[in-house]
Design a protein around this motif. Structure first.
Motif, short mmCIF file in Angstrom:
data_model
loop_
_atom_site.label_atom_id
_atom_site.label_comp_id
_atom_site.label_asym_id
_atom_site.label_seq_id
_atom_site.Cartn_x
_atom_site.Cartn_y
_atom_site.Cartn_z
N GLU A 1 0.82 -1.21 0.00
CA GLU A 1 0.00 0.00 0.00
C GLU A 1 0.86 1.26 0.00
O GLU A 1 0.50 2.26 -0.63
CB GLU A 1 -0.94 -0.01 1.20
CG GLU A 1 -2.07 -1.03 1.12
CD GLU A 1 -1.60 -2.45 1.39
OE1 GLU A 1 -2.34 -3.40 1.03
OE2 GLU A 1 -0.50 -2.64 1.95
N GLN A 2 1.99 1.23 0.69
CA GLN A 2 2.88 2.39 0.69
C GLN A 2 3.53 2.59 -0.67
O GLN A 2 3.68 3.72 -1.13
CB GLN A 2 3.93 2.23 1.79
CG GLN A 2 3.38 2.39 3.19
CD GLN A 2 4.39 2.04 4.27
OE1 GLN A 2 5.20 1.12 4.12
NE2 GLN A 2 4.35 2.77 5.38
N TYR A 3 3.92 1.50 -1.30
CA TYR A 3 4.46 1.60 -2.66
C TYR A 3 3.38 2.09 -3.63
O TYR A 3 3.67 2.85 -4.56
CB TYR A 3 5.00 0.25 -3.13
CG TYR A 3 6.39 -0.07 -2.63
CD1 TYR A 3 7.48 0.71 -2.99
CD2 TYR A 3 6.62 -1.18 -1.81
CE1 TYR A 3 8.77 0.40 -2.55
CE2 TYR A 3 7.89 -1.48 -1.36
CZ TYR A 3 8.97 -0.69 -1.74
OH TYR A 3 10.23 -1.00 -1.29
N GLU A 4 2.17 1.63 -3.41
CA GLU A 4 1.05 2.07 -4.26
C GLU A 4 0.86 3.59 -4.15
O GLU A 4 0.69 4.28 -5.16
CB GLU A 4 -0.22 1.34 -3.85
CG GLU A 4 -1.44 1.69 -4.68
CD GLU A 4 -2.67 0.91 -4.22
OE1 GLU A 4 -3.39 0.40 -5.08
OE2 GLU A 4 -2.88 0.82 -2.99
N GLU A 5 0.89 4.09 -2.94
CA GLU A 5 0.76 5.53 -2.72
C GLU A 5 1.92 6.28 -3.38
O GLU A 5 1.72 7.33 -4.00
CB GLU A 5 0.74 5.82 -1.22
CG GLU A 5 0.56 7.30 -0.89
CD GLU A 5 0.53 7.56 0.61
OE1 GLU A 5 0.48 8.75 0.99
OE2 GLU A 5 0.56 6.59 1.39
N LEU A 6 3.12 5.73 -3.28
CA LEU A 6 4.29 6.35 -3.89
C LEU A 6 4.14 6.37 -5.41
O LEU A 6 4.45 7.39 -6.06
CB LEU A 6 5.55 5.58 -3.49
CG LEU A 6 6.87 6.03 -4.13
CD1 LEU A 6 7.18 7.46 -3.73
CD2 LEU A 6 8.01 5.09 -3.70
N PHE A 7 3.68 5.29 -5.99
CA PHE A 7 3.49 5.20 -7.44
C PHE A 7 2.55 6.28 -7.95
O PHE A 7 2.89 7.04 -8.87
CB PHE A 7 2.95 3.81 -7.79
CG PHE A 7 2.42 3.70 -9.19
CD1 PHE A 7 3.28 3.66 -10.28
CD2 PHE A 7 1.06 3.65 -9.42
CE1 PHE A 7 2.80 3.56 -11.57
CE2 PHE A 7 0.56 3.54 -10.71
CZ PHE A 7 1.43 3.50 -11.80
N TRP A 8 1.37 6.38 -7.34
CA TRP A 8 0.39 7.35 -7.83
C TRP A 8 0.82 8.78 -7.54
O TRP A 8 0.57 9.69 -8.36
CB TRP A 8 -0.98 7.07 -7.21
CG TRP A 8 -1.62 5.85 -7.79
CD1 TRP A 8 -1.87 4.66 -7.17
CD2 TRP A 8 -2.11 5.70 -9.12
NE1 TRP A 8 -2.47 3.77 -8.02
CE2 TRP A 8 -2.63 4.39 -9.23
CE3 TRP A 8 -2.16 6.53 -10.24
CZ2 TRP A 8 -3.19 3.89 -10.41
CZ3 TRP A 8 -2.71 6.05 -11.42
CH2 TRP A 8 -3.21 4.75 -11.50
N SER A 9 1.49 9.00 -6.42
CA SER A 9 2.01 10.33 -6.12
C SER A 9 3.06 10.74 -7.15
O SER A 9 3.09 11.89 -7.61
CB SER A 9 2.61 10.35 -4.71
OG SER A 9 3.26 11.57 -4.45
#
Length: 255
Positions: free
Chosen positions: A109-117
């Motif tokens: 989930e943290q990587y997902e947030e980083l990706f979209w950011s």
């Protein structure tokens, strides 16, 4: 920090030992994954593109740094200018320096947030308007990520993935396939249908969980592209697309 430049497979392999250690490690792992001797990697076009030296590579520092969006934007701009000259299975592969202290601690989930950011912040560096035929709202079927006037399919893999092995990589990695690549490999072409069958069969064998329900063709009824960009280990998704188009926001702030 110096701005990264596009690199070819042949250049990297001729100069590999001159690169920083993390880049050597990331590239070698990429080769082991996509060009494995058993020929099991699910994305057939990526494998063919790699073997034909059609892919272009870029190395970027930690994706969490302030300059990462600008460096990724530079690579996308460079790539858009040459992608059509690289072959039918073209893709841009961007490998990020992923510190060891984040591997094992950062969740999917943290990587997902980083990706979209990261994608959102990249759009603030775009100097061209979004193509008129591409919706700016990810909830519309015609939406897909665009930069410098070029639409792309975006792919992300991370060190946190376990069950969905096709989305695991030793480093945080993004890949961008230009939309024109799919003109001859889509649901309406024999080649596209054959590739789809081959990819799905490989995915079923490669991953430890069933194929994600969001994997469909662009333009297919009910398909939303953003749902395919980042897949978690489970068959679940955010309630809405986390992408924010920041180009116009950035222009308003400056004015």
């Amino acid at each position: 920090m110096s701005v990264p430049t596009l690199l070819t497979k042949s250049w990297i392999e001729a100069n590999l030992l001159e690169l920083p250690r993390w880049q050597q490690h990331a590239y070698r792992n990429f080769v082991e994954m996509v060009a494995d001797k058993e020929n099991t990697y699910p994305c057939v076009p990526a494998r063919l593109g790699f073997l034909a030296d059609s892919l272009r590579f870029g190395f970027v520092d930690d994706a969490r740094t302030e300059h990462a969006p600008a460096h990724l934007a530079s690579l996308l701009q460079q790539y858009g200018e040459c992608s059509r000259e690289t072959g039918p299975y073209a893709s841009l592969v961007v490998l990020f320096d992923t510190p060891e202290d984040s591997i094992g601690r950062s969740t999917i989930e943290q990587y997902e947030e980083l990706f979209w950011s990261l994608l959102s912040r990249v759009s603030s560096h775009d100097t061209k308007d979004w193509p008129e035929h591409i919706a700016k709202d990810p909830a519309q079927p015609s939406w897909e990520f665009c930069f410098d006037g070029e639409p792309y399919f975006a792919f992300c893999a991370t060190p946190a993935h376990v069950l969905r092995r096709s989305r695991w990589f030793s480093h945080f990695i993004l890949a961008f396939q230009p939309r024109w690549v799919f003109e001859n490999i889509n649901a309406s072409t024999p080649l596209g249908n054959n590739l789809k069958k081959a990819i799905r069969k490989r995915l079923a064998d490669y991953d430890e969980i069933p194929i994600h329900s969001s994997l469909q063709w662009y333009g297919q009824e009910g398909n939303l592209e953003w749902k395919q960009y980042f897949l978690r280990d489970q068959d679940e998704l955010p309630s809405k697309c986390p992408f924010s188009y920041m180009k116009n926001v950035f222009k308003k702030i400056r004015s």
